[in-house]
Write an enzyme that holds these catalytic residues in place. Structure first.
Site, PDB file in Angstrom:
ATOM      1  N   CYS A  57      -5.953  12.859   7.258  1.00 53.44           N
ATOM      2  CA  CYS A  57      -5.727  13.040   5.831  1.00 53.44           C
ATOM      3  C   CYS A  57      -6.901  13.696   5.132  1.00 53.44           C
ATOM      4  O   CYS A  57      -6.719  14.381   4.141  1.00 53.44           O
ATOM      5  CB  CYS A  57      -5.383  11.705   5.173  1.00 53.44           C
ATOM      6  SG  CYS A  57      -6.741  10.525   5.093  1.00 53.44           S
ATOM      7  N   LEU A  65      -4.389   3.916  -2.541  1.00 58.68           N
ATOM      8  CA  LEU A  65      -5.811   3.919  -2.214  1.00 58.68           C
ATOM      9  C   LEU A  65      -6.411   5.282  -2.542  1.00 58.68           C
ATOM     10  O   LEU A  65      -5.963   6.296  -2.013  1.00 58.68           O
ATOM     11  CB  LEU A  65      -6.015   3.635  -0.727  1.00 58.68           C
ATOM     12  CG  LEU A  65      -5.404   2.336  -0.232  1.00 58.68           C
ATOM     13  CD1 LEU A  65      -5.658   2.165   1.257  1.00 58.68           C
ATOM     14  CD2 LEU A  65      -5.974   1.152  -1.007  1.00 58.68           C
ATOM     15  N   GLY A  70       4.089   1.001   5.255  1.00 58.56           N
ATOM     16  CA  GLY A  70       5.249   1.707   5.790  1.00 58.56           C
ATOM     17  C   GLY A  70       5.113   2.068   7.255  1.00 58.56           C
ATOM     18  O   GLY A  70       5.783   2.973   7.732  1.00 58.56           O
ATOM     19  N   CYS A 128      -9.228   3.504  10.190  1.00 56.43           N
ATOM     20  CA  CYS A 128      -8.832   3.212   8.808  1.00 56.43           C
ATOM     21  C   CYS A 128      -7.996   1.936   8.760  1.00 56.43           C
ATOM     22  O   CYS A 128      -8.189   1.092   7.886  1.00 56.43           O
ATOM     23  CB  CYS A 128      -8.056   4.397   8.234  1.00 56.43           C
ATOM     24  SG  CYS A 128      -7.446   4.139   6.566  1.00 56.43           S
ATOM     25  N   GLY A 132       4.193   8.659   0.098  1.00 52.05           N
ATOM     26  CA  GLY A 132       5.208   9.155   1.034  1.00 52.05           C
ATOM     27  C   GLY A 132       6.453   8.282   1.009  1.00 52.05           C
ATOM     28  O   GLY A 132       6.506   7.246   0.343  1.00 52.05           O
ATOM     29  N   VAL A 133       7.431   8.715   1.783  1.00 53.96           N
ATOM     30  CA  VAL A 133       8.727   8.049   1.765  1.00 53.96           C
ATOM     31  C   VAL A 133       8.673   6.678   2.443  1.00 53.96           C
ATOM     32  O   VAL A 133       9.282   5.714   1.985  1.00 53.96           O
ATOM     33  CB  VAL A 133       9.814   8.969   2.398  1.00 53.96           C
ATOM     34  CG1 VAL A 133       9.446   9.368   3.811  1.00 53.96           C
ATOM     35  CG2 VAL A 133      11.176   8.321   2.364  1.00 53.96           C
ATOM     36  N   ASP A 134       7.912   6.561   3.531  1.00 56.07           N
ATOM     37  CA  ASP A 134       7.910   5.312   4.288  1.00 56.07           C
ATOM     38  C   ASP A 134       7.356   4.144   3.476  1.00 56.07           C
ATOM     39  O   ASP A 134       7.970   3.081   3.387  1.00 56.07           O
ATOM     40  CB  ASP A 134       7.100   5.477   5.583  1.00 56.07           C
ATOM     41  CG  ASP A 134       7.757   6.450   6.554  1.00 56.07           C
ATOM     42  OD1 ASP A 134       8.993   6.538   6.551  1.00 56.07           O
ATOM     43  OD2 ASP A 134       7.018   7.118   7.305  1.00 56.07           O
ATOM     44  N   ALA A 151       0.866  -1.179   0.000  1.00 53.87           N
ATOM     45  CA  ALA A 151       0.000   0.000   0.000  1.00 53.87           C
ATOM     46  C   ALA A 151       0.902   1.227   0.000  1.00 53.87           C
ATOM     47  O   ALA A 151       1.685   1.424   0.929  1.00 53.87           O
ATOM     48  CB  ALA A 151      -0.901  -0.010   1.222  1.00 53.87           C
ATOM     49  N   MET A 152       0.827   2.031  -1.054  1.00 53.36           N
ATOM     50  CA  MET A 152       1.752   3.152  -1.226  1.00 53.36           C
ATOM     51  C   MET A 152       1.007   4.480  -1.178  1.00 53.36           C
ATOM     52  O   MET A 152       0.201   4.779  -2.052  1.00 53.36           O
ATOM     53  CB  MET A 152       2.519   2.993  -2.545  1.00 53.36           C
ATOM     54  CG  MET A 152       3.291   1.677  -2.601  1.00 53.36           C
ATOM     55  SD  MET A 152       4.126   1.389  -4.175  1.00 53.36           S
ATOM     56  CE  MET A 152       5.468   2.568  -4.067  1.00 53.36           C
TER      57      MET A 152
END
Lengths: 364, 395
Positions: free
Chosen positions: A198, A32, A125, A101, A10-12, A6-7
């Protein structure tokens, strides 16, 4: 394993996906889509819901060399997270939508779909560590980087969910992850961390709630009173307040003793907000509902609890009963609001969590 | 993935044909702006004008009727906005724009923009359950106020479900009232017979990369008597309707591709149509509740593009199907446009009367000049297990 990463953009999550590939997994990246109308959500690059974030995630997947798709979970997210957030505030409670979530979307809707499609696990992440304990159960522990540890927001995951989860960053520090992202050529390496909710632009919860709740708000204004019942101010809606809040009360007069005042109670039906001195916020006993256990249900436990995302750990005695969890705090906690999650730890291990239904104050 | 890619998304873009690559690369290293007066410029100009003549011959229009653009989207915008502006300038009563509910966004969005920003009265005309324009609805709309109609725009062939529109009837109806007709023929040229002069349309859009030519080049064929206000102002290179230095190599490649595609159209349609029919029949054999969207299969190519197979798979998410097929090296499309990064149910399927649910369970396979029987066989082999998987993911 076949893994869904799941991207968020962000960097993590980008580094987590890259590490999953390096660990030999067959990885597919997904982003998502949580809003039907992404532009209406947060602007700028700090969240995980904007078009820019989606593009960043796609570009990271390209660099890592994995397939990438956008999964539209906007309806589920709205029903399970956004509406719940509004309902909770309308009822005078203080929810944490990130836990919600994780429980309902990332490790439920996404995980179910991934398993259905033939994948074995979902990688994110999050900063937390997983390993298999002596009893064969998967244990979740705090991350090595205590400043970044996110085990609190994962405290809602059960054994079944943990068995299909991968948290490749749990043994790293954030600084290492940023360095590694730069080395891997991921352009998100120096993207700022996201902190706020978010789906709330600019972090203005009260403004967002005022607009979204509209007529659903339980009141449109009311009195701010002190403990003696004397009116000391007014407000435009109880949903703008959280127990323990000090800032933004706009009280007309200072307290007699000159000390700062804090929100002690919120009564959404009458619209009354009660304020008082900090010591009146001290809580020594909590009742939790909707418990979620990571492994075996504990009967009785001496451990610690954490009551907010970056809150301190408090020693506690936890009793699990039929209709909930009783938590006795060995040191008082301050500013505890119904709706928040209490996450129970045994050392570094996450035992489970419950939603705070009631907080018992230290008798005056 | 060891097996070769099965590419069945030719309606998105189709590989360049060798003749187009040769024609294009032959000019990439040659200097010369076609607007320059010296020998190098004259040489480039000659390439452009020969290309224009080649395309004119293939489409049965006059060379001077071809306005080169950066592609289909620009040509559609130029037609819709440019013709609206000039028609209304001639007569301020002409504020109406009539089009169909199933146009490509390159027509729908400029039309909507005219409505929102330029005071146009926009009507999106309904289609039947196969995406074919309801001509009687168009007639009724025109006859409500014929003098007020600036423009009618109806696509030649639908990009999602492949339905061919009754352009003859639209032209006949418009001609009764002297209303100009534009058609977006991006999906049609090279796939079905397209003859500009015989069709009677006043403006027609085509683009290079849907017929074996390069990306980034297309044309609006527009009758000489039709006045079009420019979108892009500058050097006025193309009849003062379109400005910008002409892309000589791309235009040469485009012309080579149009010439070949039109020359081979009948043979191409017969071959690709047979493969498409085979794919549809065998996919439905493998997944009995799958169904074809759009017009019925027809060998005469009168109702449907030969390469289009748009199928619904009840109980599946199109996104899941696409991803599972992609993992097996089979490339197709869900047919739904991405709006701001989020997949939206297709406006075409919704206009055909599909529910939002049904609109999401669809896949578009589009066959083209490189498609082989082996590729069709690969889809037939994969589709059963893939649909089963996708259904499991929804439970």
């Amino acid at each position: 394993m076949r893994v869904i990463a799941a991207m968020s953009g962000g960097v993590d999550s980008a580094v987590a996906a890259a590490r999953a590939v390096e660990a030999g997994h067959h990885v597919t990246g997904i982003h998502l889509a949580l809003s039907r109308n992404p532009a209406s959500y947060r602007s700028g690059a700090r969240g995980c819901c904007t078009i820019e974030d989606s593009n960043d995630a796609r570009r990271a997947a390209d660099v890592i060399g994995i397939p990438f798709y956008v999964w539209d979970l906007s309806e589920r997210f709205h029903e399970d997270v956004v509406e719940d957030f509004m309902d909770e505030y309308a009822a005078g409670r203080t929810p944490n939508p990130c836990l919600r979530c994780n429980e309902k979307i990332k490790f439920a809707a996404v995980l179910d779909r991934a398993l259905g499609l033939g994948f074995d696990a979902v990688a994110t992440g999050h900063y937390a560590r997983l390993h298999t304990g002596p009893d064969g159960l998967v244990e979740m522990h705090r991350a090595v980087d205590h400043g970044k540890d996110q085990s609190y927001v994962l405290g809602v995951l059960d054994q079944q969910q943990l068995r299909h989860s991968l948290f490749p960053l749990g043994d790293s520090t954030k600084a290492d992850v940023r360095r590694e992202a730069a080395e891997r050529g991921l352009l998100v390496a120096d993207k700022p961390d996201s902190h706020d909710i978010c789906f709330v632009a600019d972090g203005d919860n009260a403004g967002w709630l005022r607009e979204k709740l509209g007529d659903r708000a339980p009141n449109h204004g009311g009195a701010i009173v002190d403990e003696s019942g004397e009116v000391v101010g007014e407000h435009t809606g109880t949903y703008g307040f959280t127990i323990g809040q000090r800032k933004g009360l706009r009280l007309g007069r200072p307290a007699a003793d000159g000390k700062p005042r804090f929100v002690l109670d919120i009564e959404p039906v009458s619209g009354t907000v009660t304020v008082g001195p900090r010591e009146r916020l001290a809580v020594h006993r909590l009742r939790g509902i909707r418990p979620r256990w990571c492994g075996t249900v504990p009967g009785r436990l001496e451990g610690t609890v954490q009551l907010r995302a970056h809150g301190e750990e408090l020693p506690a005695r936890v009793d699990v009963g039929e209709d909930g969890v009783e938590i006795e705090l060995l040191e008082p906690a301050y500013g505890i609001a119904p709706g928040q999650a209490a996450v129970v730890y045994d050392g570094t291990r996450v035992v489970g969590s419950a939603t705070i239904a009631a907080a018992e104050r230290v008798p005056a | 993935m060891t097996s070769p890619t099965v590419y069945l998304d030719h309606a998105a873009t189709t590989p360049m044909v060798p003749a187009a690559v040769e024609a294009m690369t032959a000019h990439l290293l040659q200097v010369g702006n076609p607007s320059s007066l010296h020998a190098s410029g004259r040489h480039a100009r000659r390439v452009v004008e020969e290309s224009r003549e080649t395309i004119a011959q293939a489409l049965n229009c006059r060379p001077g009727e071809i306005v080169f653009t950066s592609g289909g989207t620009e040509a559609d915008n130029l037609a819709v906005k440019g013709m609206f502006w000039s028609r209304r300038a001639e007569d301020p009563r002409r504020t109406r724009v009539l089009t169909t509910a199933v146009e490509h966004h390159a027509v729908l969005d400029p039309v909507r923009w005219l409505g929102e920003s330029e005071g146009a009265d926009v009507e999106l005309l309904p289609v039947d359950d196969r995406a074919r324009l309801d001509v009687e609805a168009l007639r009724a709309a025109v006859e409500r106020d014929p003098a007020g109609v600036a423009l009618i725009s109806v696509m030649w062939a639908n990009n999602e479900v492949g339905t061919l529109q009754p352009i003859d009837e639209v032209v006949a109806l418009a001609a009764e009232h002297g209303i100009p007709v534009h058609t977006d023929a991006v999906q049609a040229v090279g796939h079905v017979p397209v003859d500009f002069a015989t069709s009677g349309v006043d403006a027609l859009t085509l683009t290079g990369h849907k017929l074996g030519g390069p990306y980034g080049v297309g044309a609006l064929v527009v009758g000489r008597e039709i006045s079009v206000r420019p979108l892009v102002h500058g050097g006025g290179q193309e009849r003062d309707i379109r400005s910008g230095t002409l892309d000589t190599p791309a235009i040469a490649g485009f012309a080579a591709a149009v010439e070949l595609a039109v020359k081979q159209q009948a043979e191409h349609a017969a071959r690709v149509g047979a493969l498409r029919d085979d794919l549809v029949r065998r996919v439905i054999d493998a997944v009995p509740d799958a169904h074809l969207h759009g017009a019925q299969l027809d060998s005469g190519q009168a109702r449907r593009l030969p390469g289009n197979a748009h199928l619904g798979f009840p109980g599946c998410e199109g996104d899941s199907l696409l991803m599972l097929l992609d993992a097996r090296g089979i490339e197709c499309s869900t047919g739904s446009a991405c709006s701001a990064g989020v997949p939206q149910p297709s406006h075409v399927l919704l206009a055909m009367g599909c529910t939002a649910e049904a609109a999401r369970h669809s896949l578009r396979f589009s066959l083209g000049h490189t498609t082989t029987q082996a590729e069709v066989d690969a889809v037939v082999e994969a589709i059963g297990p893939v649909v089963e998987r996708a259904r499991a993911a929804r439970r």
